[in-house]
Design a protein around this motif. Structure first.
Motif, PDB file in Angstrom:
ATOM      1  N   GLU A   1       0.817  -1.215   0.000  1.00 42.95           N
ATOM      2  CA  GLU A   1       0.000   0.000   0.000  1.00 42.95           C
ATOM      3  C   GLU A   1       0.851   1.266   0.000  1.00 42.95           C
ATOM      4  O   GLU A   1       0.324   2.367  -0.055  1.00 42.95           O
ATOM      5  CB  GLU A   1      -0.913   0.007   1.237  1.00 42.95           C
ATOM      6  CG  GLU A   1      -1.906  -1.136   1.298  1.00 42.95           C
ATOM      7  CD  GLU A   1      -3.017  -1.008   0.278  1.00 42.95           C
ATOM      8  OE1 GLU A   1      -3.174   0.095  -0.292  1.00 42.95           O
ATOM      9  OE2 GLU A   1      -3.720  -1.998   0.043  1.00 42.95           O
ATOM     10  N   GLY A   2       2.162   1.109   0.061  1.00 46.83           N
ATOM     11  CA  GLY A   2       3.027   2.274   0.155  1.00 46.83           C
ATOM     12  C   GLY A   2       3.370   2.880  -1.197  1.00 46.83           C
ATOM     13  O   GLY A   2       2.697   2.663  -2.198  1.00 46.83           O
ATOM     14  N   THR A   3       4.460   3.640  -1.222  1.00 49.38           N
ATOM     15  CA  THR A   3       4.867   4.378  -2.407  1.00 49.38           C
ATOM     16  C   THR A   3       5.745   3.513  -3.305  1.00 49.38           C
ATOM     17  O   THR A   3       6.744   2.944  -2.857  1.00 49.38           O
ATOM     18  CB  THR A   3       5.643   5.641  -1.990  1.00 49.38           C
ATOM     19  OG1 THR A   3       4.803   6.436  -1.142  1.00 49.38           O
ATOM     20  CG2 THR A   3       6.058   6.454  -3.203  1.00 49.38           C
ATOM     21  N   LEU A   4       5.379   3.431  -4.577  1.00 48.77           N
ATOM     22  CA  LEU A   4       6.200   2.691  -5.527  1.00 48.77           C
ATOM     23  C   LEU A   4       7.573   3.352  -5.633  1.00 48.77           C
ATOM     24  O   LEU A   4       7.693   4.575  -5.671  1.00 48.77           O
ATOM     25  CB  LEU A   4       5.526   2.652  -6.901  1.00 48.77           C
ATOM     26  CG  LEU A   4       4.205   1.877  -6.982  1.00 48.77           C
ATOM     27  CD1 LEU A   4       3.628   1.972  -8.383  1.00 48.77           C
ATOM     28  CD2 LEU A   4       4.413   0.423  -6.584  1.00 48.77           C
ATOM     29  N   GLY A   5       8.609   2.532  -5.671  1.00 52.27           N
ATOM     30  CA  GLY A   5       9.969   3.044  -5.655  1.00 52.27           C
ATOM     31  C   GLY A   5      10.591   2.952  -4.275  1.00 52.27           C
ATOM     32  O   GLY A   5      11.810   3.011  -4.136  1.00 52.27           O
TER      33      GLY A   5
END
Length: 304
Positions: free
Chosen positions: A196-200
């Motif tokens: 669910e977090g930030t891609l990258g």
């Protein structure tokens, strides 16, 4: 133990008296837009009874990915509300943003009323304005963040999106708070199968096997954040660089700080430190008084 905490969080049947509260518009005034994203929008606001400055996060129901149930509530609420309510009920923590109230408003979705530091600036903008931060200032911020995360984990919550944009700095006091629990979840010992977090910013194990555990994910995020603070940017941009797990230091960074970053960014999750081991690392042993003096002298006065 972690599974038990998560189960208690989900299945708590304690009977609470449901009180009827005044409508949102009779208690708060919504102001200018502060920011927006996939989660919804955040506005400045004011509590009418005493003038307290707050942040008001608006979440559209159709954007909610995870729902939860609170005792005494008829319908489900966004998981973010349930997590923040849980933290508020145990007294909160100075390093974690506090939810003051929440409302479900027809046509507007859910409104979360959050505390708002009077001189707050997110860490992304703080670093953008100043460049790479001195290690002593970084240490002051990093220690507070790790302690805040220990509080979250102790009360059955995992954030899952620790990054500079989700840390707010009070530029007068240099205290920081973890914000934005839109990607948060109940803490468990078993692996998570959704990111669910930030891609990258995902850890190698997610890229390789589409699964991760709470503490190793958190520690990987801390390694990325620590590198970001002392070098002025994140260490990895592409999946292949994340999987290589070999940060290249672009600025002069002490050996102790480098060793902590590399430990947090270990490829194998089981080789990363715990939060307690991070706090015991030699780099974390700086003196508080010396830190504060150097931090304030290292920041341009006009920025404060």
């Amino acid at each position: 133990m972690l599974e038990k905490r998560a189960a208690e969080f989900q299945l708590d049947e304690e009977v609470r008296e449901k009180t009827v509260k005044e409508p949102f518009d009779s208690q708060y005034r919504c102001g200018a837009l502060l920011g927006s994203g996939g989660f919804g929008s955040v506005f400045s606001g004011q509590r009418l009874c005493d003038g307290l400055q707050v942040a008001i996060k608006q979440i559209s129901s159709d954007r909610v990915q995870q729902w939860a149930r609170l005792p005494g509530e008829v319908g489900p609420v966004p998981m973010e509300i349930a997590l923040l309510q849980r933290l508020a009920e145990v007294g909160g923590h100075g390093g974690v943003v506090r939810m003051l109230d929440w409302f479900e408003v027809e046509g507007r979705g859910f409104l979360l009323v959050m505390e708002r530091p009077p001189h707050g600036q997110d860490l992304f903008d703080f670093i953008t304005e100043r460049g790479a931060l001195p290690e002593r200032l970084t240490l002051r911020f990093f220690r507070q963040i790790v302690e805040g995360l220990r509080f979250l984990h102790a009360h059955g919550v995992v954030h899952r999106d620790i990054k500079d944009e989700n840390i707010v700095v009070d530029t007068r006091t240099l205290d920081v708070k973890i914000i934005d629990f839109g990607s948060g979840a109940p803490l468990k010992e078993t692996p998570y199968s959704e990111f669910e977090g930030t891609l990258g910013l995902q850890p190698p194990e997610w890229i390789v096997s589409q699964a991760y555990e709470a503490v190793p994910l958190t520690v990987w995020s801390l390694g990325v954040l620590l590198f970001d603070m002392v070098c002025g940017d994140i260490p990895f941009e592409r999946d292949q660089d994340i999987v290589a797990a070999a940060p290249v230091f672009t600025r002069r960074v002490s050996k102790e700080c480098q060793s902590l970053i590399r430990w947090c960014l270990s490829y194998r999750p089981e080789e990363r430190p715990t939060l307690e081991e991070i706090l015991s690392h030699p780099w974390m042993g700086g003196g508080e008084a010396e830190e504060e003096e150097e931090e304030h002298s290292s920041l341009p006065s006009q920025s404060l």
